[in-house]
Motif scaffolding. Sequence first.
Motif, PDB file in Angstrom:
ATOM      1  N   LYS A  95      17.695   1.155  -3.131  1.00  0.00           N
ATOM      2  CA  LYS A  95      16.276   0.881  -2.901  1.00  0.00           C
ATOM      3  C   LYS A  95      15.564   0.738  -4.243  1.00  0.00           C
ATOM      4  O   LYS A  95      15.675   1.614  -5.098  1.00  0.00           O
ATOM      5  CB  LYS A  95      15.643   2.007  -2.082  1.00  0.00           C
ATOM      6  CG  LYS A  95      16.185   2.108  -0.665  1.00  0.00           C
ATOM      7  CD  LYS A  95      15.502   3.229   0.101  1.00  0.00           C
ATOM      8  CE  LYS A  95      16.041   3.336   1.526  1.00  0.00           C
ATOM      9  NZ  LYS A  95      15.399   4.449   2.268  1.00  0.00           N
ATOM     10  N   PHE A  96      14.846  -0.368  -4.389  1.00  0.00           N
ATOM     11  CA  PHE A  96      14.128  -0.672  -5.625  1.00  0.00           C
ATOM     12  C   PHE A  96      12.631  -0.649  -5.382  1.00  0.00           C
ATOM     13  O   PHE A  96      12.146  -1.193  -4.387  1.00  0.00           O
ATOM     14  CB  PHE A  96      14.515  -2.061  -6.145  1.00  0.00           C
ATOM     15  CG  PHE A  96      15.770  -2.107  -6.967  1.00  0.00           C
ATOM     16  CD1 PHE A  96      15.750  -2.605  -8.264  1.00  0.00           C
ATOM     17  CD2 PHE A  96      16.982  -1.662  -6.457  1.00  0.00           C
ATOM     18  CE1 PHE A  96      16.893  -2.652  -9.031  1.00  0.00           C
ATOM     19  CE2 PHE A  96      18.136  -1.704  -7.209  1.00  0.00           C
ATOM     20  CZ  PHE A  96      18.102  -2.201  -8.511  1.00  0.00           C
ATOM     21  N   LEU A  97      11.909  -0.035  -6.302  1.00  0.00           N
ATOM     22  CA  LEU A  97      10.449  -0.041  -6.301  1.00  0.00           C
ATOM     23  C   LEU A  97      10.012  -0.820  -7.542  1.00  0.00           C
ATOM     24  O   LEU A  97      10.323  -0.418  -8.667  1.00  0.00           O
ATOM     25  CB  LEU A  97       9.922   1.394  -6.342  1.00  0.00           C
ATOM     26  CG  LEU A  97       8.413   1.623  -6.289  1.00  0.00           C
ATOM     27  CD1 LEU A  97       7.814   1.043  -5.010  1.00  0.00           C
ATOM     28  CD2 LEU A  97       8.098   3.109  -6.388  1.00  0.00           C
ATOM     29  N   ILE A  98       9.335  -1.949  -7.346  1.00  0.00           N
ATOM     30  CA  ILE A  98       9.005  -2.848  -8.447  1.00  0.00           C
ATOM     31  C   ILE A  98       7.509  -3.143  -8.422  1.00  0.00           C
ATOM     32  O   ILE A  98       6.947  -3.442  -7.363  1.00  0.00           O
ATOM     33  CB  ILE A  98       9.800  -4.162  -8.343  1.00  0.00           C
ATOM     34  CG1 ILE A  98      11.310  -3.881  -8.386  1.00  0.00           C
ATOM     35  CG2 ILE A  98       9.412  -5.132  -9.463  1.00  0.00           C
ATOM     36  CD1 ILE A  98      12.190  -5.103  -8.144  1.00  0.00           C
ATOM     37  N   SER A  99       6.879  -3.070  -9.583  1.00  0.00           N
ATOM     38  CA  SER A  99       5.467  -3.447  -9.675  1.00  0.00           C
ATOM     39  C   SER A  99       5.335  -4.780 -10.391  1.00  0.00           C
ATOM     40  O   SER A  99       6.160  -5.133 -11.232  1.00  0.00           O
ATOM     41  CB  SER A  99       4.661  -2.377 -10.414  1.00  0.00           C
ATOM     42  OG  SER A  99       5.043  -2.297 -11.775  1.00  0.00           O
ATOM     43  N   ALA A 100       4.292  -5.535 -10.052  1.00  0.00           N
ATOM     44  CA  ALA A 100       4.104  -6.874 -10.625  1.00  0.00           C
ATOM     45  C   ALA A 100       2.619  -7.201 -10.698  1.00  0.00           C
ATOM     46  O   ALA A 100       1.809  -6.666  -9.943  1.00  0.00           O
ATOM     47  CB  ALA A 100       4.829  -7.921  -9.768  1.00  0.00           C
ATOM     48  N   GLY A 101       2.289  -8.116 -11.611  1.00  0.00           N
ATOM     49  CA  GLY A 101       0.914  -8.591 -11.706  1.00  0.00           C
ATOM     50  C   GLY A 101       0.016  -7.655 -12.498  1.00  0.00           C
ATOM     51  O   GLY A 101       0.453  -6.656 -13.065  1.00  0.00           O
ATOM     52  N   THR A 160      -1.989 -11.635  -8.880  1.00  0.00           N
ATOM     53  CA  THR A 160      -0.946 -12.567  -9.294  1.00  0.00           C
ATOM     54  C   THR A 160      -1.409 -14.002  -9.089  1.00  0.00           C
ATOM     55  O   THR A 160      -2.199 -14.285  -8.187  1.00  0.00           O
ATOM     56  CB  THR A 160       0.353 -12.346  -8.496  1.00  0.00           C
ATOM     57  OG1 THR A 160       0.108 -12.647  -7.108  1.00  0.00           O
ATOM     58  CG2 THR A 160       0.845 -10.910  -8.620  1.00  0.00           C
ATOM     59  N   THR A 161      -0.891 -14.895  -9.925  1.00  0.00           N
ATOM     60  CA  THR A 161      -1.090 -16.322  -9.693  1.00  0.00           C
ATOM     61  C   THR A 161       0.181 -16.942  -9.127  1.00  0.00           C
ATOM     62  O   THR A 161       0.145 -18.033  -8.576  1.00  0.00           O
ATOM     63  CB  THR A 161      -1.471 -17.039 -11.004  1.00  0.00           C
ATOM     64  OG1 THR A 161      -0.452 -16.816 -11.988  1.00  0.00           O
ATOM     65  CG2 THR A 161      -2.800 -16.527 -11.538  1.00  0.00           C
ATOM     66  N   ALA A 162       1.299 -16.261  -9.278  1.00  0.00           N
ATOM     67  CA  ALA A 162       2.572 -16.734  -8.718  1.00  0.00           C
ATOM     68  C   ALA A 162       2.620 -16.418  -7.227  1.00  0.00           C
ATOM     69  O   ALA A 162       1.982 -15.466  -6.747  1.00  0.00           O
ATOM     70  CB  ALA A 162       3.738 -16.067  -9.441  1.00  0.00           C
ATOM     71  N   LEU A 163       3.393 -17.221  -6.504  1.00  0.00           N
ATOM     72  CA  LEU A 163       3.540 -17.007  -5.062  1.00  0.00           C
ATOM     73  C   LEU A 163       4.314 -15.725  -4.800  1.00  0.00           C
ATOM     74  O   LEU A 163       5.327 -15.456  -5.444  1.00  0.00           O
ATOM     75  CB  LEU A 163       4.278 -18.192  -4.434  1.00  0.00           C
ATOM     76  CG  LEU A 163       3.555 -19.536  -4.410  1.00  0.00           C
ATOM     77  CD1 LEU A 163       4.492 -20.623  -3.921  1.00  0.00           C
ATOM     78  CD2 LEU A 163       2.326 -19.458  -3.523  1.00  0.00           C
ATOM     79  N   LEU A 164       3.848 -14.936  -3.849  1.00  0.00           N
ATOM     80  CA  LEU A 164       4.568 -13.732  -3.451  1.00  0.00           C
ATOM     81  C   LEU A 164       5.722 -14.101  -2.532  1.00  0.00           C
ATOM     82  O   LEU A 164       5.604 -15.019  -1.715  1.00  0.00           O
ATOM     83  CB  LEU A 164       3.620 -12.753  -2.765  1.00  0.00           C
ATOM     84  CG  LEU A 164       2.554 -12.130  -3.675  1.00  0.00           C
ATOM     85  CD1 LEU A 164       1.504 -11.402  -2.848  1.00  0.00           C
ATOM     86  CD2 LEU A 164       3.189 -11.195  -4.685  1.00  0.00           C
ATOM     87  N   PRO A 165       6.852 -13.405  -2.652  1.00  0.00           N
ATOM     88  CA  PRO A 165       8.028 -13.783  -1.858  1.00  0.00           C
ATOM     89  C   PRO A 165       7.867 -13.483  -0.380  1.00  0.00           C
ATOM     90  O   PRO A 165       7.218 -12.496   0.007  1.00  0.00           O
ATOM     91  CB  PRO A 165       9.147 -12.929  -2.482  1.00  0.00           C
ATOM     92  CG  PRO A 165       8.451 -11.776  -3.118  1.00  0.00           C
ATOM     93  CD  PRO A 165       7.119 -12.284  -3.564  1.00  0.00           C
ATOM     94  N   ASP A 166       8.461 -14.324   0.442  1.00  0.00           N
ATOM     95  CA  ASP A 166       8.524 -14.114   1.887  1.00  0.00           C
ATOM     96  C   ASP A 166       9.996 -13.890   2.219  1.00  0.00           C
ATOM     97  O   ASP A 166      10.758 -14.821   2.451  1.00  0.00           O
ATOM     98  CB  ASP A 166       7.972 -15.338   2.619  1.00  0.00           C
ATOM     99  CG  ASP A 166       7.973 -15.154   4.131  1.00  0.00           C
ATOM    100  OD1 ASP A 166       8.234 -14.031   4.580  1.00  0.00           O
ATOM    101  OD2 ASP A 166       7.732 -16.140   4.850  1.00  0.00           O
TER     102      ASP A 166
END
Length: 392
Positions: free
Chosen positions: A181-187, A229-235
Motif C-alpha cells: 500500500k502506497f500513500l503518495i502526495s502530489a500538487g 494540480t494542472t495535470a489530469l488526475l488518474p482514473d
Amino acid sequence: MTGGIATYKIVSLVRLLQHHGEQVRVAMTKAATNFVTPTTFAALTKYPVLTDLWAKDRQASIAHVELADWTDLAIVAPATANIIAKMANGIADEAVSTTLLATQAPKIIVPAMNSHMWANQATQRNITQLQLDGVTVIEPVTGQLAEGYDGKGRMPEVDQIFAQIVDQLKGQNSNLLAGKKFLISAGGTREVIDPVRFIGNRSSGKMGIALAVAAAKAGAKVTLIAGQTTALLPDNSQIDVIKVQSTQDLADQIESRFTKNDVLIMAAAVADFQPFSVATEKIKKSADNDELVLKLKKTPDILKQVASHKQSQYVVAFAAETQQLIENATKKLISKHADLLVANNVASAGVGFGSDDNEVTILEPNQAPIKWNKMSKQQVANQLIELIATRI
C-alpha cells in the motif's frame, strides 16, 4: 504501424523480437503502407498483415478482434500524432485504432514526428492521458528529422526500443508490489488570505501523479492525496484520489493514513507559510495606501511529524531547491527522517515545476548521491518505483 518515415526501421525491430523468441504479427494503417509494403511484414512474420477491416479475403472472421485477443503486448511504432490522438480519445475508425481499442494487452507507443508536432499542446495532452491510462511511452529523441533540421521527434534507434520492450516483457511488473500500500502526495497546497486570494506555488502535480500511476502499474494499492494540480488526475481502480487544499488538510489526511500504508512518498509542493489570520471579506485597495503587509507563520512540517514515529514504513521525500542542491537536500534527508530523498534543482531550465521532464539526484543515508540523467517525469517515476521495490 502508422505512417512515418521511420516505418522502414520496424523491419529490424520485428527481426530482433523474433530472435528473442517472440511471435510477431503486424497491423498497418493505410499511410504506413506507403513507406513499406504489407508483403514485407507478411514474409517476415509468416502471418497475414491487417490493413483493412473490410478485406474480402477476411470477411468470414472479425480480424481485428481476433488479433486483439491474440496479443500479449501491443507496440505502436512508429506512432504518429494522429494515432496518439485516436488512442487518447478512444477513436476506432480503421484497422490499427480499432485493434488497439479492442485489445486488453499492455501497450507501448514509440512516437515519431516533426518536433513542432511533438511539442504541440494537443499532442502533449494526449500523451499525458495515455500515460494515465497505463500506456508506456518511449519518448522520441533529438536528432536530424526528415525535414532536414534537428529537433525532438526522431524515433529512438531500434536496439534502444528493443531493450525497453524486453524489459517490459521480463518485468510486466504487475506483481512487483502486489499487496503493498502506497500513500503518495502530489500538487501544491494553498493557504487562504481572504475569500478570493491565496498563497500558492507553481506545482503541476505531474511528478506525484506519475508516481501513483507507476506504483499502481506495479501492483500496489495507491492512495493519492492531491492538492492543486494542472495535470489530469488518474482514473484507475488501483488509485484512490483524495483532494485537499491547505497544508493542514494534507497533514490531516497523511496522519490518518500513514500507519495503514507500507510506503509514503511526499511529492507534494507544500506551502511553508500561512497567514496568521484570514480576512473574512475581500481585502480592498485604498487610495491612501500602496502596500499590503501580511504576517505569516510556519505551516506544519508534515513529513517530519509522521516520519518521526514510523515503524516499518518506507519514507520517500522530495526536495525542490534553487541553490546548493546536495547540501540542502542532505540536511532535509536527515532532519525529515526519510529513507530516500529525490532532489531536483527547479531553477534549471526545462525541468521541475510545470515541465514534463525532470533531472534528479537520489540520496540515501550513508550513501553517495546518485544523479540520474534528464528524462520524462513518468520515466523518473518508473525508475523510482522499481528502486523502492528493491528497498522494501
